[in-house]
Design a protein around this motif. Structure first.
Motif, PDB file in Angstrom:
ATOM      1  N   VAL A 136       0.866  -1.176   0.000  1.00  0.00           N
ATOM      2  CA  VAL A 136       0.000   0.000   0.000  1.00  0.00           C
ATOM      3  C   VAL A 136       0.907   1.232   0.000  1.00  0.00           C
ATOM      4  O   VAL A 136       1.844   1.321   0.784  1.00  0.00           O
ATOM      5  CB  VAL A 136      -0.929   0.020   1.238  1.00  0.00           C
ATOM      6  N   THR A 137       0.615   2.156  -0.888  1.00  0.00           N
ATOM      7  CA  THR A 137       1.446   3.360  -0.967  1.00  0.00           C
ATOM      8  C   THR A 137       0.678   4.568  -0.434  1.00  0.00           C
ATOM      9  O   THR A 137      -0.533   4.670  -0.614  1.00  0.00           O
ATOM     10  CB  THR A 137       1.882   3.638  -2.424  1.00  0.00           C
ATOM     11  N   PHE A 138       1.406   5.444   0.206  1.00  0.00           N
ATOM     12  CA  PHE A 138       0.828   6.655   0.769  1.00  0.00           C
ATOM     13  C   PHE A 138       1.578   7.855   0.210  1.00  0.00           C
ATOM     14  O   PHE A 138       2.805   7.866   0.190  1.00  0.00           O
ATOM     15  CB  PHE A 138       0.917   6.647   2.302  1.00  0.00           C
ATOM     16  N   THR A 139       0.833   8.844  -0.237  1.00  0.00           N
ATOM     17  CA  THR A 139       1.454  10.063  -0.742  1.00  0.00           C
ATOM     18  C   THR A 139       1.964  10.885   0.434  1.00  0.00           C
ATOM     19  O   THR A 139       1.576  10.662   1.588  1.00  0.00           O
ATOM     20  CB  THR A 139       0.437  10.906  -1.542  1.00  0.00           C
ATOM     21  N   ASP A 140       2.794  11.851   0.126  1.00  0.00           N
ATOM     22  CA  ASP A 140       3.274  12.753   1.178  1.00  0.00           C
ATOM     23  C   ASP A 140       2.111  13.510   1.805  1.00  0.00           C
ATOM     24  O   ASP A 140       2.106  13.764   3.008  1.00  0.00           O
ATOM     25  CB  ASP A 140       4.309  13.734   0.614  1.00  0.00           C
ATOM     26  N   ALA A 141       1.108  13.844   0.982  1.00  0.00           N
ATOM     27  CA  ALA A 141      -0.077  14.552   1.502  1.00  0.00           C
ATOM     28  C   ALA A 141      -0.813  13.688   2.515  1.00  0.00           C
ATOM     29  O   ALA A 141      -1.250  14.179   3.564  1.00  0.00           O
ATOM     30  CB  ALA A 141      -1.008  14.937   0.358  1.00  0.00           C
ATOM     31  N   HIS A 142      -0.947  12.382   2.223  1.00  0.00           N
ATOM     32  CA  HIS A 142      -1.587  11.461   3.177  1.00  0.00           C
ATOM     33  C   HIS A 142      -0.802  11.397   4.476  1.00  0.00           C
ATOM     34  O   HIS A 142      -1.371  11.415   5.566  1.00  0.00           O
ATOM     35  CB  HIS A 142      -1.689  10.042   2.599  1.00  0.00           C
ATOM     36  N   LYS A 143       0.514  11.306   4.327  1.00  0.00           N
ATOM     37  CA  LYS A 143       1.376  11.204   5.517  1.00  0.00           C
ATOM     38  C   LYS A 143       1.249  12.456   6.388  1.00  0.00           C
ATOM     39  O   LYS A 143       1.123  12.362   7.602  1.00  0.00           O
ATOM     40  CB  LYS A 143       2.827  10.977   5.100  1.00  0.00           C
ATOM     41  N   LYS A 144       1.270  13.623   5.742  1.00  0.00           N
ATOM     42  CA  LYS A 144       1.154  14.888   6.490  1.00  0.00           C
ATOM     43  C   LYS A 144      -0.216  15.014   7.142  1.00  0.00           C
ATOM     44  O   LYS A 144      -0.323  15.443   8.294  1.00  0.00           O
ATOM     45  CB  LYS A 144       1.426  16.074   5.566  1.00  0.00           C
ATOM     46  N   GLN A 145      -1.245  14.624   6.412  1.00  0.00           N
ATOM     47  CA  GLN A 145      -2.606  14.691   6.958  1.00  0.00           C
ATOM     48  C   GLN A 145      -2.735  13.771   8.175  1.00  0.00           C
ATOM     49  O   GLN A 145      -3.271  14.173   9.205  1.00  0.00           O
ATOM     50  CB  GLN A 145      -3.614  14.270   5.882  1.00  0.00           C
ATOM     51  N   ARG A 146      -2.216  12.549   8.060  1.00  0.00           N
ATOM     52  CA  ARG A 146      -2.278  11.598   9.161  1.00  0.00           C
ATOM     53  C   ARG A 146      -1.501  12.111  10.361  1.00  0.00           C
ATOM     54  O   ARG A 146      -1.957  12.049  11.495  1.00  0.00           O
ATOM     55  CB  ARG A 146      -1.738  10.230   8.712  1.00  0.00           C
ATOM     56  N   GLN A 147      -0.308  12.677  10.115  1.00  0.00           N
ATOM     57  CA  GLN A 147       0.510  13.210  11.212  1.00  0.00           C
ATOM     58  C   GLN A 147      -0.180  14.363  11.924  1.00  0.00           C
ATOM     59  O   GLN A 147      -0.169  14.437  13.154  1.00  0.00           O
ATOM     60  CB  GLN A 147       1.874  13.659  10.689  1.00  0.00           C
ATOM     61  N   GLN A 150      -3.051  12.956  14.043  1.00  0.00           N
ATOM     62  CA  GLN A 150      -2.567  12.267  15.238  1.00  0.00           C
ATOM     63  C   GLN A 150      -2.013  13.274  16.249  1.00  0.00           C
ATOM     64  O   GLN A 150      -2.246  13.133  17.441  1.00  0.00           O
ATOM     65  CB  GLN A 150      -1.516  11.224  14.876  1.00  0.00           C
ATOM     66  N   LYS A 151      -1.311  14.287  15.751  1.00  0.00           N
ATOM     67  CA  LYS A 151      -0.763  15.310  16.645  1.00  0.00           C
ATOM     68  C   LYS A 151      -1.878  16.048  17.381  1.00  0.00           C
ATOM     69  O   LYS A 151      -1.749  16.417  18.534  1.00  0.00           O
ATOM     70  CB  LYS A 151       0.092  16.287  15.846  1.00  0.00           C
ATOM     71  N   ALA A 152      -3.016  16.228  16.704  1.00  0.00           N
ATOM     72  CA  ALA A 152      -4.171  16.913  17.300  1.00  0.00           C
ATOM     73  C   ALA A 152      -4.990  15.976  18.185  1.00  0.00           C
ATOM     74  O   ALA A 152      -6.001  16.377  18.747  1.00  0.00           O
ATOM     75  CB  ALA A 152      -5.056  17.484  16.199  1.00  0.00           C
ATOM     76  N   GLY A 153      -4.557  14.718  18.306  1.00  0.00           N
ATOM     77  CA  GLY A 153      -5.268  13.758  19.150  1.00  0.00           C
ATOM     78  C   GLY A 153      -6.401  13.036  18.439  1.00  0.00           C
ATOM     79  O   GLY A 153      -7.185  12.336  19.063  1.00  0.00           O
ATOM     80  N   ASP A 154      -6.479  13.195  17.141  1.00  0.00           N
ATOM     81  CA  ASP A 154      -7.533  12.551  16.358  1.00  0.00           C
ATOM     82  C   ASP A 154      -7.010  11.228  15.764  1.00  0.00           C
ATOM     83  O   ASP A 154      -6.800  11.110  14.556  1.00  0.00           O
ATOM     84  CB  ASP A 154      -8.014  13.493  15.246  1.00  0.00           C
ATOM     85  N   THR A 155      -6.818  10.257  16.640  1.00  0.00           N
ATOM     86  CA  THR A 155      -6.301   8.955  16.208  1.00  0.00           C
ATOM     87  C   THR A 155      -7.248   8.290  15.231  1.00  0.00           C
ATOM     88  O   THR A 155      -6.817   7.734  14.217  1.00  0.00           O
ATOM     89  CB  THR A 155      -6.050   8.042  17.428  1.00  0.00           C
ATOM     90  N   ALA A 156      -8.543   8.347  15.500  1.00  0.00           N
ATOM     91  CA  ALA A 156      -9.525   7.733  14.596  1.00  0.00           C
ATOM     92  C   ALA A 156      -9.458   8.380  13.215  1.00  0.00           C
ATOM     93  O   ALA A 156      -9.555   7.689  12.198  1.00  0.00           O
ATOM     94  CB  ALA A 156     -10.938   7.840  15.169  1.00  0.00           C
ATOM     95  N   GLY A 157      -9.267   9.675  13.164  1.00  0.00           N
ATOM     96  CA  GLY A 157      -9.134  10.359  11.878  1.00  0.00           C
ATOM     97  C   GLY A 157      -7.908   9.890  11.119  1.00  0.00           C
ATOM     98  O   GLY A 157      -7.957   9.664   9.902  1.00  0.00           O
TER      99      GLY A 157
END
Length: 182
Positions: A136-147, A150-157
């Motif tokens: 499965v590949t993730f774009t840099d945009a996906h990685k930044k969005q996920r980070q 998670q930083k905001a405490g939205d693990t489910a997101g």
């Protein structure tokens, strides 16, 4: 000769009934074992998933109707997912569907797919490599969005971002397989 024929037919019938009963008993025993494990994992994790046993059974039943996975196999995959305490009710149903899609697409056992996906979602930061190793590949945009999530405490997101990308790459394979003649 007629008596011998009747004896053979009778023996074959009895053997068939015996094998059928053994299969039924074995299936019932496996089902009890799976449900006992579900009770145990819900108790041991303090039911942090937020999913009740009834909800889990209903989800397994609904998946069995639209995929090639049996209810029992789906329940076993649910049991594996329940061991990952970072997966809550907001993403659990989608995670189960993704598990079955992953298992179908990658020719894996459903429980093994649940273990792989559970590890990947339980800790969205560290788990990215688990899915990348599966192709499965993730774009840099996906990685930044996920980070950011998670930083905001939205693990489910953050988990949903991973599930969306997984769905884009291998989504609906389990349902598609169920629509084939096989």
């Amino acid at each position: 000769m007629s008596g011998l024929k009747n004896l053979v037919i009778g023996a074959a019938g009895a053997l068939g009934v015996g094998i059928g009963l053994k299969t039924i008993i074995s299936s019932a025993a496996e089902s009890q074992k799976t449900l006992a494990q579900m009770d145990a994992v819900l108790k041991s994790t303090g039911d942090v998933s937020g999913m009740t046993k009834d909800q889990l059974l209903a989800l397994a039943d609904s998946q069995a109707k639209v995929t090639t996975f049996s209810k029992g196999t789906t329940e076993q995959a649910e049991n594996m997912l329940l061991t990952f305490t970072g997966i809550g009710k907001d993403v659990f149903p989608d995670t189960l569907r993704a598990t079955e899609d992953m298992a179908t697409a990658m020719h894996m056992d459903a429980t093994d797919a649940a273990k792989t996906l559970g590890k990947a979602l339980n800790d969205p930061s560290a788990g990215l490599s688990k899915l990348t190793k599966q192709g499965v590949t993730f774009t840099d945009a996906h990685k930044k969005q996920r980070q950011a999530m998670q930083k905001a405490g939205d693990t489910a997101g953050a988990q949903k971002v991973k599930l969306q990308e997984l769905a884009r790459e291998i989504g609906c394979r389990a349902k598609a397989a169920a629509l084939t003649a096989a």
